[in-house]
Structure formats: C-alpha cells, structure tokens
Motif scaffolding. Structure first.
Motif, PDB file in Angstrom:
ATOM      1  N   LEU A   7      75.277   2.426  46.682  1.00 18.98           N
ATOM      2  CA  LEU A   7      75.294   1.048  47.178  1.00 18.98           C
ATOM      3  C   LEU A   7      76.694   0.492  47.399  1.00 18.98           C
ATOM      4  O   LEU A   7      76.895  -0.336  48.293  1.00 18.98           O
ATOM      5  CB  LEU A   7      74.553   0.131  46.196  1.00 18.98           C
ATOM      6  N   ILE A   8      77.666   0.916  46.595  1.00 17.57           N
ATOM      7  CA  ILE A   8      79.011   0.340  46.664  1.00 17.57           C
ATOM      8  C   ILE A   8      79.563   0.477  48.079  1.00 17.57           C
ATOM      9  O   ILE A   8      79.537   1.553  48.673  1.00 17.57           O
ATOM     10  CB  ILE A   8      79.936   0.961  45.602  1.00 17.57           C
ATOM     11  N   GLY A   9      80.034  -0.628  48.597  1.00 20.86           N
ATOM     12  CA  GLY A   9      80.563  -0.683  49.958  1.00 20.86           C
ATOM     13  C   GLY A   9      79.540  -1.179  50.970  1.00 20.86           C
ATOM     14  O   GLY A   9      79.890  -1.498  52.104  1.00 20.86           O
ATOM     15  N   GLY A  10      78.279  -1.260  50.557  1.00 21.41           N
ATOM     16  CA  GLY A  10      77.220  -1.696  51.463  1.00 21.41           C
ATOM     17  C   GLY A  10      77.211  -3.202  51.672  1.00 21.41           C
ATOM     18  O   GLY A  10      77.844  -3.959  50.933  1.00 21.41           O
ATOM     19  N   ARG A  11      76.498  -3.624  52.693  1.00 14.28           N
ATOM     20  CA  ARG A  11      76.355  -5.049  53.019  1.00 14.28           C
ATOM     21  C   ARG A  11      74.874  -5.343  53.294  1.00 14.28           C
ATOM     22  O   ARG A  11      74.067  -4.429  53.427  1.00 14.28           O
ATOM     23  CB  ARG A  11      77.174  -5.396  54.253  1.00 14.28           C
TER      24      ARG A  11
ATOM     25  N   SER B 243      69.990  -8.719  49.721  1.00 16.30           N
ATOM     26  CA  SER B 243      70.988  -9.754  49.438  1.00 16.30           C
ATOM     27  C   SER B 243      72.040  -9.226  48.453  1.00 16.30           C
ATOM     28  O   SER B 243      71.784  -8.299  47.690  1.00 16.30           O
ATOM     29  CB  SER B 243      70.319 -11.014  48.857  1.00 16.30           C
ATOM     30  N   VAL B 244      73.222  -9.842  48.526  1.00 13.31           N
ATOM     31  CA  VAL B 244      74.338  -9.510  47.641  1.00 13.31           C
ATOM     32  C   VAL B 244      74.855 -10.831  47.084  1.00 13.31           C
ATOM     33  O   VAL B 244      75.108 -11.769  47.849  1.00 13.31           O
ATOM     34  CB  VAL B 244      75.485  -8.793  48.390  1.00 13.31           C
ATOM     35  N   ALA B 245      74.992 -10.912  45.770  1.00 11.90           N
ATOM     36  CA  ALA B 245      75.475 -12.158  45.150  1.00 11.90           C
ATOM     37  C   ALA B 245      76.446 -11.822  44.025  1.00 11.90           C
ATOM     38  O   ALA B 245      76.372 -10.755  43.413  1.00 11.90           O
ATOM     39  CB  ALA B 245      74.304 -12.961  44.610  1.00 11.90           C
ATOM     40  N   TYR B 246      77.344 -12.750  43.784  1.00 15.88           N
ATOM     41  CA  TYR B 246      78.302 -12.655  42.690  1.00 15.88           C
ATOM     42  C   TYR B 246      78.229 -13.938  41.875  1.00 15.88           C
ATOM     43  O   TYR B 246      77.815 -14.974  42.402  1.00 15.88           O
ATOM     44  CB  TYR B 246      79.731 -12.471  43.215  1.00 15.88           C
ATOM     45  N   PRO B 247      78.657 -13.898  40.603  1.00 17.27           N
ATOM     46  CA  PRO B 247      78.702 -15.140  39.830  1.00 17.27           C
ATOM     47  C   PRO B 247      79.642 -16.138  40.511  1.00 17.27           C
ATOM     48  O   PRO B 247      80.584 -15.730  41.188  1.00 17.27           O
ATOM     49  CB  PRO B 247      79.267 -14.707  38.474  1.00 17.27           C
ATOM     50  N   PRO B 248      79.391 -17.443  40.339  1.00 22.63           N
ATOM     51  CA  PRO B 248      80.268 -18.431  40.967  1.00 22.63           C
ATOM     52  C   PRO B 248      81.706 -18.324  40.444  1.00 22.63           C
ATOM     53  O   PRO B 248      81.924 -18.009  39.275  1.00 22.63           O
ATOM     54  CB  PRO B 248      79.654 -19.774  40.589  1.00 22.63           C
ATOM     55  N   ALA B 249      82.660 -18.557  41.332  1.00 21.32           N
ATOM     56  CA  ALA B 249      84.082 -18.478  40.962  1.00 21.32           C
ATOM     57  C   ALA B 249      84.424 -19.598  39.982  1.00 21.32           C
ATOM     58  O   ALA B 249      83.893 -20.699  40.057  1.00 21.32           O
ATOM     59  CB  ALA B 249      84.950 -18.572  42.202  1.00 21.32           C
ATOM     60  N   GLY B 250      85.348 -19.257  39.074  1.00 24.42           N
ATOM     61  CA  GLY B 250      85.821 -20.283  38.147  1.00 24.42           C
ATOM     62  C   GLY B 250      85.300 -20.126  36.836  1.00 24.42           C
ATOM     63  O   GLY B 250      85.089 -19.945  35.858  1.00 24.42           O
TER      64      GLY B 250
ATOM     65  N   ALA C  28      78.377  -6.969  41.378  1.00 19.48           N
ATOM     66  CA  ALA C  28      77.451  -7.577  42.346  1.00 19.48           C
ATOM     67  C   ALA C  28      76.013  -7.509  41.833  1.00 19.48           C
ATOM     68  O   ALA C  28      75.612  -6.547  41.192  1.00 19.48           O
ATOM     69  CB  ALA C  28      77.547  -6.857  43.688  1.00 19.48           C
ATOM     70  N   THR C  29      75.266  -8.548  42.148  1.00 20.86           N
ATOM     71  CA  THR C  29      73.826  -8.543  41.918  1.00 20.86           C
ATOM     72  C   THR C  29      73.197  -8.314  43.287  1.00 20.86           C
ATOM     73  O   THR C  29      73.449  -9.067  44.230  1.00 20.86           O
ATOM     74  CB  THR C  29      73.355  -9.870  41.301  1.00 20.86           C
ATOM     75  N   VAL C  30      72.413  -7.254  43.377  1.00 24.99           N
ATOM     76  CA  VAL C  30      71.906  -6.791  44.665  1.00 24.99           C
ATOM     77  C   VAL C  30      70.380  -6.767  44.637  1.00 24.99           C
ATOM     78  O   VAL C  30      69.783  -6.244  43.708  1.00 24.99           O
ATOM     79  CB  VAL C  30      72.435  -5.368  44.974  1.00 24.99           C
ATOM     80  N   GLU C  31      69.783  -7.329  45.695  1.00 27.50           N
ATOM     81  CA  GLU C  31      68.335  -7.229  45.842  1.00 27.50           C
ATOM     82  C   GLU C  31      68.069  -6.122  46.854  1.00 27.50           C
ATOM     83  O   GLU C  31      68.653  -6.101  47.944  1.00 27.50           O
ATOM     84  CB  GLU C  31      67.723  -8.541  46.321  1.00 27.50           C
ATOM     85  N   LEU C  32      67.188  -5.202  46.473  1.00 28.48           N
ATOM     86  CA  LEU C  32      66.887  -4.036  47.298  1.00 28.48           C
ATOM     87  C   LEU C  32      65.400  -3.999  47.626  1.00 28.48           C
ATOM     88  O   LEU C  32      64.572  -4.494  46.863  1.00 28.48           O
ATOM     89  CB  LEU C  32      67.229  -2.750  46.537  1.00 28.48           C
ATOM     90  N   ALA C  33      65.096  -3.354  48.749  1.00 29.15           N
ATOM     91  CA  ALA C  33      63.703  -3.086  49.103  1.00 29.15           C
ATOM     92  C   ALA C  33      63.600  -1.605  49.454  1.00 29.15           C
ATOM     93  O   ALA C  33      64.435  -1.082  50.200  1.00 29.15           O
ATOM     94  CB  ALA C  33      63.273  -3.940  50.283  1.00 29.15           C
ATOM     95  N   ASP C  34      62.607  -0.923  48.894  1.00 29.24           N
ATOM     96  CA  ASP C  34      62.437   0.504  49.204  1.00 29.24           C
ATOM     97  C   ASP C  34      61.525   0.676  50.419  1.00 29.24           C
ATOM     98  O   ASP C  34      61.162  -0.303  51.079  1.00 29.24           O
ATOM     99  CB  ASP C  34      61.946   1.283  47.986  1.00 29.24           C
ATOM    100  N   GLU C  35      61.153   1.926  50.707  1.00 26.80           N
ATOM    101  CA  GLU C  35      60.332   2.217  51.892  1.00 26.80           C
ATOM    102  C   GLU C  35      58.981   1.505  51.860  1.00 26.80           C
ATOM    103  O   GLU C  35      58.398   1.198  52.891  1.00 26.80           O
ATOM    104  CB  GLU C  35      60.074   3.735  52.015  1.00 26.80           C
ATOM    105  N   ASP C  36      58.460   1.242  50.662  1.00 23.80           N
ATOM    106  CA  ASP C  36      57.166   0.576  50.508  1.00 23.80           C
ATOM    107  C   ASP C  36      57.312  -0.936  50.408  1.00 23.80           C
ATOM    108  O   ASP C  36      56.376  -1.629  50.028  1.00 23.80           O
ATOM    109  CB  ASP C  36      56.446   1.102  49.260  1.00 23.80           C
TER     110      ASP C  36
END
Length: 161
Positions: free
Chosen positions: A130-134, A154-161, A91-99
């Motif tokens: 992070l694993i299991g998070g949404r 956000s959570v993203a994966y490469p396109p299928a196929g 997964a490619t995950v975008e995160l935001a911290d406390e700041d």
C-alpha cells in the motif's frame, strides 16, 4: 543489517508506560515476595521462591526487550505528514477487496501492531504493497493463500498539531 524501528508517538507512549509499570511497580513487589520466600528456609521446595524467580526472569527479559525498543525507536508523528493524499507510515486507509468487502487499517510500527484493532506493521506485506498508493489505486498483495487485490477508498492522517 540494522532495521529501522519506526513507531508512532502513541505507540512509544504505550511501550514507555508498560516499561514504567513493570520496572516501578511490578518488579519491586516481586523482589519483595522473593526475599520473603527466601527467608522462609528451604528454597528447593518453596513454590513462592521458585515461581518468583521464574517470573522475575520473564519480567527482566521483557524489560530488556522494551528498553531495546525504546533505545532504537525512531518516533514518527503521522500528524506531521505533508503529503496527506499518499499512503505513508501512520496513514489510516480504507480498502475494498474484489468482493467489495471493506476494511480499515492503520500502518504503524512493527512493535505496536494489533490486527484486531486494525493496526498493522509497516513491514507487513499489505503495508508494503500500500505504501505510496493514493485513493483509487488498486494494489495487489501476495499472501500465503495467494494474491489478493485491494482498492484504496480513502487515506487519512491524524489532525496536525
């Protein structure tokens, strides 16, 4: 204890390409140089021979490691992930911290990590947290400097196929 060695198809291809390059190109050139240097006579003071043998040992050690990685690797294709809203391997995950500082990471195999490119190993503390998070979940990570909280943007994966 046998540790699973998950890897993405792209990571496996990079390791395979490095192995092929070292074994098929660099090693034969090095063996040729060592043979030439050995034919020049006294090996005790022959820099080309001494350096060549040292470099050959390093190269063979790297080839052995890459061979071991490829043999034990379990290739997991992130584009085949069915539950695409949950954080899993690849997964490619975008995160935001406390700041509200944002950062994007991709969870990859431990043998293909590159922190400067945002690729972190699946067994790293941040990945494990992070694993299991949404999207919308807040996850706390224990780091050497203390605990830090991240919100999943956000959570993203490469396109299928």
């Amino acid at each position: 204890m046998v540790k699973d060695r998950f890897i993405t198809p792209a990571g496996f291809a990079r390791i395979r390409a490095e192995y092929d390059s070292l074994f098929g190109v660099e090693r034969p050139k090095l063996v040729e140089t060592i043979s030439w240097a050995a034919a020049n006579g006294d090996r005790s003071e022959n820099g080309d021979y001494i350096y060549g043998r040292k470099r050959l040992r390093e190269l063979d050690r790297r080839l052995g490691y890459l061979g071991k990685v490829m043999k034990s690797a379990k290739v997991v294709d992130p584009s085949a992930q069915l539950d695409r809203d949950q954080i899993r391997f690849g997964a490619t995950v975008e995160l935001a911290d406390e700041d509200d500082e944002r950062r994007t990471i991709t969870i990859v195999g431990d043998d293909e990590t590159d922190a400067s490119a945002g690729r972190i190993g699946w067994s790293a503390p941040l990945s494990r947290a992070l694993i299991g998070g949404r999207v919308g979940d807040e996850r706390t990570v224990r780091l050497p400097a203390g605990e830090k909280s991240y919100e999943v943007i956000s959570v993203a994966y490469p396109p299928a196929g």
